[in-house]
Design a protein around this motif. Structure first.
Motif, PDB file in Angstrom:
ATOM      1  N   THR A 106       0.844  -1.197   0.000  1.00  0.00           N
ATOM      2  CA  THR A 106       0.000   0.000   0.000  1.00  0.00           C
ATOM      3  C   THR A 106       0.882   1.250   0.000  1.00  0.00           C
ATOM      4  OG1 THR A 106      -1.741  -1.130   1.205  1.00  0.00           O
ATOM      5  CG2 THR A 106      -1.749   1.278   1.286  1.00  0.00           C
ATOM      6  N   ALA A 108       0.464   5.277   0.546  1.00  0.00           N
ATOM      7  CA  ALA A 108      -0.539   6.230   1.039  1.00  0.00           C
ATOM      8  C   ALA A 108       0.118   7.549   1.394  1.00  0.00           C
ATOM      9  CB  ALA A 108      -1.262   5.666   2.261  1.00  0.00           C
ATOM     10  N   HIS A 359      -5.360   9.136   2.848  1.00  0.00           N
ATOM     11  CA  HIS A 359      -6.034   8.641   1.666  1.00  0.00           C
ATOM     12  C   HIS A 359      -5.007   7.974   0.772  1.00  0.00           C
ATOM     13  CE1 HIS A 359      -9.848  10.663   2.371  1.00  0.00           C
ATOM     14  NE2 HIS A 359      -9.121  11.634   2.869  1.00  0.00           N
ATOM     15  N   ILE A 360      -5.392   6.890   0.200  1.00  0.00           N
ATOM     16  CA  ILE A 360      -4.556   6.311  -0.837  1.00  0.00           C
ATOM     17  C   ILE A 360      -4.618   7.258  -2.020  1.00  0.00           C
ATOM     18  CG2 ILE A 360      -4.083   4.250  -2.172  1.00  0.00           C
ATOM     19  CD1 ILE A 360      -4.135   3.824   0.845  1.00  0.00           C
TER      20      ILE A 360
END
Lengths: 367, 367
Positions: A106, A108, A359-360
């Motif tokens: 991920t 971010a 938030h991504i």
């Protein structure tokens, strides 16, 4: 879970100013909370070997764009447990997004966390440049009082035309703050705002080339991507306005005064100097993104391997449309895209979405 | 008619920048017009003997407050033909108003000619001080990148409380420009604005002492008169806010995150440093008006001989009301007073009354 944060050294200010959360000493204010939850937090300033030694055991990695730890494909390979690459702020071009996506890591950042700061900074810089503030300040510090030298380059912002290239969260906030200065605001972006927003922000849409040619001031607020890198090239800069500024300093013709019979009509001086606020680029220079790279750091590699644009192109074609903010890019599994039709700023709402949460986000420059 | 203008030396900029009308070389852009009308215009930079030699034959005298020619009672005595003392700008405290009134000499200035410039300058200075801009700029110029040192004194303007003392043409324009920065604006003046204007400018009335005590930023926009000189004394400055700034840098308590059972409640650090943006005054200093006096110039004499307040009072009482803008003063025969109930700024109108024409005006500092 082991969290490694690479942050700037706060020095003596770190202890004196506990609000200075971004430095390694204060570790984003997360230490107590994380350690109470049973996690390990390592905060360091070394973007080289010091970071490398923690890679094999790191589960999450936090970095910032203004003290950048470049997380290359090689470094991602050395971190088998890595699950999260987090920017403490905005701007993820110090991460190799393609390599992260392949490993399903991920990526971010805290979208919107700095938009007010950047907009205030941009308005401040516009004012200081237009009003010739720092040379005037230096003149006085040096004991001088050369009014002519200082005033010749000092102008009011009022009535100037301001062109804002990139009209997202930051560009719109700049326009909102400039509105009561009675400027003429034009903006360019890949999409046009609804008319109601344009009226609220007193900003009109204009294509890039006329905007550049007609603006007294140009503020650039676009993400750094391979498609935008080098966009403001020599050709575009040379296209900037050369005419003298519309100004209250313009000599008046006294046309309202009655002329004595037979006296010649008074005309403004013909030798009005043509000038521009920004000098044209003289020679190609490395892009700003490269300048921000600390010395002895591994070279930054391209973030958008599928993009057809090479990273350094000597004479890129002059764009007349901004590339889409969401260009083809490696798919991040956790990415939540914002739909295009949703305005990024509701000007009637209070503009305080700071630290609204992580938030991504697509890769963006720290603008 | 012989008109003598004492103006600053433009130097090389005078010819290169014909818009630079205020310098002696360009003589306010009036030479051609005046000479075509059969008048004589003498523009000089010498505020001493050079000026004195023209006094016996001068009909009108033009001067500016930032290159001041102090027109004392003695000089007025040496100018038997003098009919007009004109400030090319705003601020007439370089003229001896009482002596001028006794001789029935008109004293005039271009009221409002610089209000936009001053308001822009004030907003620029607020931004540069709050954001710690010049030290950061110097840090980078010196090749440094000490983020902690720079960031510890750098704040966003957003959410700060701005106190504007003196809410006339300039103060109101500052408030209008600050409004979209989402500040909390308070103002103090000898009269309160109509509620509709307060709402338009997002400014609330506050008495002077609480305004000083509660503001993060104080902007002073009052005329320099014997009654206001020394008003911001040591006592008032020491009353300024000492608490740390409300800021997004304040450590968050993470109260929205669930606490693990039994973990201690996280509190903000208790050793938060108390500080203020402006250091308190250490020792009495001569007022700014005296600092602006050029060397070897005749001493400035009091403009308000009927005022009971001495010019330099060591410990003036702390004012809690601003003196009326129109204090008892020598009567100028040509004076046109603005009635009190007329608002000075109609915020809904365009704010461009520059060079709207000369108005006979009460003495005011160049603020």
């Amino acid at each position: 879970m082991k969290i490694v944060a690479v942050l700037y050294p706060g020095g003596p200010s770190a202890a004196q100013t506990p609000e200075l959360l971004g430095c390694a000493e204060n570790a984003l204010g997360l230490r107590e909370w994380l350690e109470n939850a049973g996690h390990e937090l390592v905060a360091l300033t070394d973007t080289g070997d010091g970071l490398d030694s923690h890679l094999p055991t790191a589960d999450a990695l936090i970095a910032t764009p203004f003290w950048p730890a470049y997380i290359t494909r090689e470094r991602i390979r050395q971190a088998p447990n890595l699950k999260l690459l987090l920017t403490a702020g905005v701007g993820s071009d110090h991460f190799d997004l393609a390599a992260a996506a392949e490993r399903n890591i991920t990526v971010a950042e805290i979208t919107g966390s700095n938009v007010v700061s950047v907009a205030e900074h941009a308005v401040m810089q516009i004012l200081t440049l237009v009003r010739n503030y720092i040379p005037a300040y230096q003149e006085v510090l040096n004991g001088g009082w050369d009014i002519g030298k200082v005033a010749a380059r000092s102008h009011d912002l009022e009535n100037k035309r301001v062109g804002i290239v990139g009209f997202g969260r930051i560009g719109q906030r700049i326009a909102a703050r400039l509105k009561p200065f009675d400027v003429q605001t034009r903006y360019f972006d890949y999409r046009r705002l609804p008319l109601s927003d344009e009226i609220l922000l007193a900003a009109r849409y204009q294509a890039l080339q006329p905007l550049i040619a007609e603006s007294d001031i140009v503020s650039i607020n676009i993400p750094l991507t391979p498609a935008t890198q080098g966009m403001f090239n020599r050709q575009l800069l040379n296209n900037m306005k050369k005419r003298r500024l519309p100004s209250k300093h313009r000599p008046r013709q006294h046309s309202r005064h009655p002329r004595p019979n037979g006296s010649p009509r008074i005309r403004p001086p013909s030798r009005l100097r043509r000038r521009r606020l920004v000098s044209p680029a003289r020679a190609p220079r490395p892009p700003l993104a490269a300048n921000a790279q600390p010395r002895n750091d591994p070279p930054r590699i391209g973030n958008h391997p599928r993009s057809p644009t090479p990273l350094r192109r000597r004479n890129p074609p002059m764009p007349n449309r901004l590339p889409n903010r969401n260009p083809p890019r490696p798919r991040l599994h956790h990415s939540r895209r914002r739909p295009h039709h949703q305005p990024q700023l509701q000007p009637s709402l209070p503009t305080t979405p700071q630290h609204a949460g992580a938030h991504i986000h697509t890769p963006r420059a720290h603008v």
